[in-house]
Write a protein that holds these residues in place. Structure first.
Motif, mmCIF file in Angstrom:
data_model
loop_
_atom_site.group_PDB
_atom_site.id
_atom_site.type_symbol
_atom_site.label_atom_id
_atom_site.label_comp_id
_atom_site.label_asym_id
_atom_site.label_seq_id
_atom_site.Cartn_x
_atom_site.Cartn_y
_atom_site.Cartn_z
ATOM 1 N N GLN A 136 -13.112 2.458 4.630
ATOM 2 C CA GLN A 136 -12.965 1.672 5.869
ATOM 3 C C GLN A 136 -11.637 1.926 6.581
ATOM 4 O OE1 GLN A 136 -13.515 -2.310 4.346
ATOM 5 N NE2 GLN A 136 -15.598 -1.835 3.639
ATOM 6 N N GLY A 137 -10.818 2.818 6.039
ATOM 7 C CA GLY A 137 -9.563 3.152 6.691
ATOM 8 C C GLY A 137 -8.416 2.197 6.425
ATOM 9 N N LEU A 138 -8.526 1.395 5.378
ATOM 10 C CA LEU A 138 -7.467 0.434 5.070
ATOM 11 C C LEU A 138 -6.381 1.014 4.166
ATOM 12 C CD1 LEU A 138 -9.630 -2.769 4.399
ATOM 13 C CD2 LEU A 138 -8.391 -2.150 6.489
ATOM 14 N N LEU A 139 -6.614 2.199 3.604
ATOM 15 C CA LEU A 139 -5.699 2.740 2.608
ATOM 16 C C LEU A 139 -5.262 4.154 2.970
ATOM 17 C CD1 LEU A 139 -7.689 1.675 -0.604
ATOM 18 C CD2 LEU A 139 -5.865 0.392 0.551
ATOM 19 N N GLY A 184 3.217 -11.183 -4.270
ATOM 20 C CA GLY A 184 1.874 -11.492 -4.729
ATOM 21 C C GLY A 184 1.495 -12.914 -4.374
ATOM 22 N N PRO A 185 0.291 -13.317 -4.742
ATOM 23 C CA PRO A 185 -0.700 -12.488 -5.419
ATOM 24 C C PRO A 185 -1.426 -11.570 -4.446
ATOM 25 C CG PRO A 185 -1.621 -14.650 -5.026
ATOM 26 C CD PRO A 185 -0.191 -14.706 -4.542
ATOM 27 N N THR A 186 -2.131 -10.588 -4.994
ATOM 28 C CA THR A 186 -2.959 -9.704 -4.189
ATOM 29 C C THR A 186 -3.939 -10.530 -3.355
ATOM 30 O OG1 THR A 186 -2.785 -7.889 -5.772
ATOM 31 C CG2 THR A 186 -4.723 -7.908 -4.341
ATOM 32 N N ASP A 187 -4.055 -10.160 -2.101
ATOM 33 C CA ASP A 187 -4.931 -10.887 -1.170
ATOM 34 C C ASP A 187 -5.567 -9.853 -0.247
ATOM 35 O OD1 ASP A 187 -5.810 -12.205 1.244
ATOM 36 O OD2 ASP A 187 -4.653 -13.967 0.649
ATOM 37 N N TYR A 188 -6.885 -9.665 -0.369
ATOM 38 C CA TYR A 188 -7.560 -8.620 0.396
ATOM 39 C C TYR A 188 -7.566 -8.908 1.889
ATOM 40 C CZ TYR A 188 -9.109 -7.292 -4.278
ATOM 41 O OH TYR A 188 -9.141 -6.940 -5.610
ATOM 42 N N GLY A 189 -7.714 -10.167 2.239
ATOM 43 C CA GLY A 189 -7.672 -10.526 3.648
ATOM 44 C C GLY A 189 -6.325 -10.207 4.261
ATOM 45 N N LYS A 190 -5.271 -10.419 3.502
ATOM 46 C CA LYS A 190 -3.920 -10.143 3.993
ATOM 47 C C LYS A 190 -3.714 -8.641 4.166
ATOM 48 C CE LYS A 190 -0.664 -12.854 2.618
ATOM 49 N NZ LYS A 190 0.409 -13.540 1.841
ATOM 50 N N ILE A 191 -4.216 -7.841 3.226
ATOM 51 C CA ILE A 191 -4.098 -6.385 3.364
ATOM 52 C C ILE A 191 -4.770 -5.936 4.658
ATOM 53 C CG2 ILE A 191 -4.742 -4.147 2.404
ATOM 54 C CD1 ILE A 191 -4.600 -5.427 -0.387
ATOM 55 N N LYS A 192 -5.983 -6.405 4.887
ATOM 56 C CA LYS A 192 -6.736 -6.026 6.091
ATOM 57 C C LYS A 192 -5.997 -6.437 7.354
ATOM 58 C CE LYS A 192 -11.513 -6.157 7.850
ATOM 59 N NZ LYS A 192 -11.305 -6.581 9.236
ATOM 60 N N GLU A 248 -8.617 -4.651 -7.409
ATOM 61 C CA GLU A 248 -9.782 -4.353 -8.231
ATOM 62 C C GLU A 248 -10.402 -3.044 -7.737
ATOM 63 O OE1 GLU A 248 -11.409 -8.817 -9.152
ATOM 64 O OE2 GLU A 248 -10.978 -8.229 -7.087
ATOM 65 N N PHE A 249 -10.830 -2.210 -8.692
ATOM 66 C CA PHE A 249 -11.263 -0.873 -8.329
ATOM 67 C C PHE A 249 -12.475 -0.893 -7.403
ATOM 68 C CE2 PHE A 249 -11.994 3.581 -8.557
ATOM 69 C CZ PHE A 249 -10.819 4.140 -9.022
ATOM 70 N N ASP A 250 -13.372 -1.839 -7.613
ATOM 71 C CA ASP A 250 -14.559 -1.870 -6.759
ATOM 72 C C ASP A 250 -14.227 -2.276 -5.333
ATOM 73 O OD1 ASP A 250 -14.208 -4.474 -8.180
ATOM 74 O OD2 ASP A 250 -15.822 -5.099 -6.838
ATOM 75 N N TRP A 251 -13.081 -2.954 -5.120
ATOM 76 C CA TRP A 251 -12.624 -3.230 -3.764
ATOM 77 C C TRP A 251 -12.001 -1.984 -3.152
ATOM 78 C CZ3 TRP A 251 -7.929 -2.910 -1.238
ATOM 79 C CH2 TRP A 251 -7.889 -3.458 0.058
ATOM 80 N N ALA A 252 -11.284 -1.221 -3.962
ATOM 81 C CA ALA A 252 -10.548 -0.064 -3.458
ATOM 82 C C ALA A 252 -11.475 1.001 -2.873
ATOM 83 C CB ALA A 252 -9.707 0.542 -4.581
#
Length: 336
Positions: free
Chosen positions: A91-94, A57-65, A81-85
């Motif tokens: 978008q094909g990230l998950l 961690g911590p969660t990082d959206y840029g890193k996931i992408k 966060e659910f609204d990000w998910a």
């Protein structure tokens, strides 16, 4: 218990039949929340026959992408966060979740999508340090914005997410049922009135430090972080009036090499038993509908899902659709 054992058995079978034997990686937001996820989800999962779970961690959206686009994700399950998910899945990230493994029927349907299920359900609440307020105590969101009556720095969540925009509008007199679509002009005008008194917190541990030290004696917090301070013996003031609910979600980055283990881990983490144990320790509400029967009623009464009479539910679908638009304005305003 049967869902925990089923999930662990599935994971154990994978490794026994030659699937990757390496540990899986669970990424979350750190602090007391991730400690509780480790204790109540990861360690029992491994003890019941699943693989080892490494915390990151911590969660990082840029890193996931970046990981997904490079085709080499090193995180297997991530608390987001659910609204990000919701848009991330589109978008094909998950990875789509395997509901043959995860017991979808047992989960609160508000927090279930093809690519994400709830991790826990929380509220943003007004919190304050009673040591800084000798007379009247703040009790409403209007008080949170009243620096004349309740002087001192305010602390708010820095990142663009459900919570602070809604709080500003509610403090300005908008009725809960009239919040959406969000009136951003009105919200930012209200935030302008206290902008010079805001200290931003970027993570839950920082929010706790700001309150405990008195540097920001009043603010808007994840309810579980205040519960953790109380558990450590600190006198904390909490007002549930117009508490704003949202949820975290568990997701699997696209392309993980440990997809089967990730699904089994999510099945365990969202089981009635694991959710109940986590809720008791953190003060966050469970998303498994069977967890309530496993908790002491006195403890359950303190959780966000028992504060519905004075509760405002953030609209996750609205935020998912408008997240970038709101975020662009939010960060530009902070930088001004």
């Amino acid at each position: 218990m049967k869902h925990i054992l089923k999930a662990a058995a599935l994971a154990g079978a994978m490794f026994a039949t030659g699937a990757s034997a390496q540990d899986m990686v669970f990424t979350s937001w750190g602090g007391t929340t991730q400690d509780a996820q480790d204790k109540n989800w990861a360690q029992p999962f491994t003890a019941a026959g699943g693989p080892g779970v490494v915390m990151d961690g911590p969660t990082d959206y840029g890193k996931i992408k970046a990981m997904v686009e490079a085709g080499a994700p090193t995180w297997d399950v991530v608390d987001v966060e659910f609204d990000w998910a919701i848009p991330a899945g589109q978008q094909g990230l998950l990875e789509p979740l395997d509901f043959n493994v995860i017991d979808k029927a047992a989960l609160d349907p508000r927090f279930v999508s093809d690519y994400a299920v709830g991790s826990f359900y929380y509220s943003f609440v007004l919190g304050y340090n009673p040591a800084n307020f000798a007379g009247d105590k703040p009790a409403t969101l209007a008080d949170l914005f009243d620096t004349a009556k309740f002087p001192g720095k305010r602390t708010f969540y820095k990142w663009s997410a459900p919570g602070v925009i809604e709080a500003a509008l509610l403090a300005d007199g908008v009725a809960p049922e009239a919040l959406y679509p969000l009136d951003l002009d009105r919200a930012f005008a209200k935030l302008d009135t206290i902008k010079g008194d805001i200290i931003w917190w970027e993570g839950g541990a920082q929010s706790q430090q700001l309150l405990a030290s008195g540097e920001a004696p009043i603010g808007f917090f994840w309810n579980g972080r205040l519960s953790a301070l109380q558990a450590d013996g600190m006198d904390v003031g909490i007002s549930w009036d117009q508490n704003i609910t949202a949820a975290d979600a568990l997701v699997v980055p696209k392309g993980t090499k440990n997809k089967e283990a990730a699904m089994a881990y999510i099945a365990h983490a969202t089981s009635a038993e694991a959710q109940a144990a986590f809720a008791v320790e953190t003060g966050y509400a469970p998303i498994n509908t069977g967890s309530a029967a496993l908790m002491d009623e006195a403890v359950r009464a303190t959780l966000p899902d028992q504060q519905t009479a004075v509760q405002v539910n953030a609209d996750m679908a609205y935020w998912a659709e408008h997240r970038d638009e709101i975020g662009n304005r939010w960060y530009a305003w902070q930088a001004q």
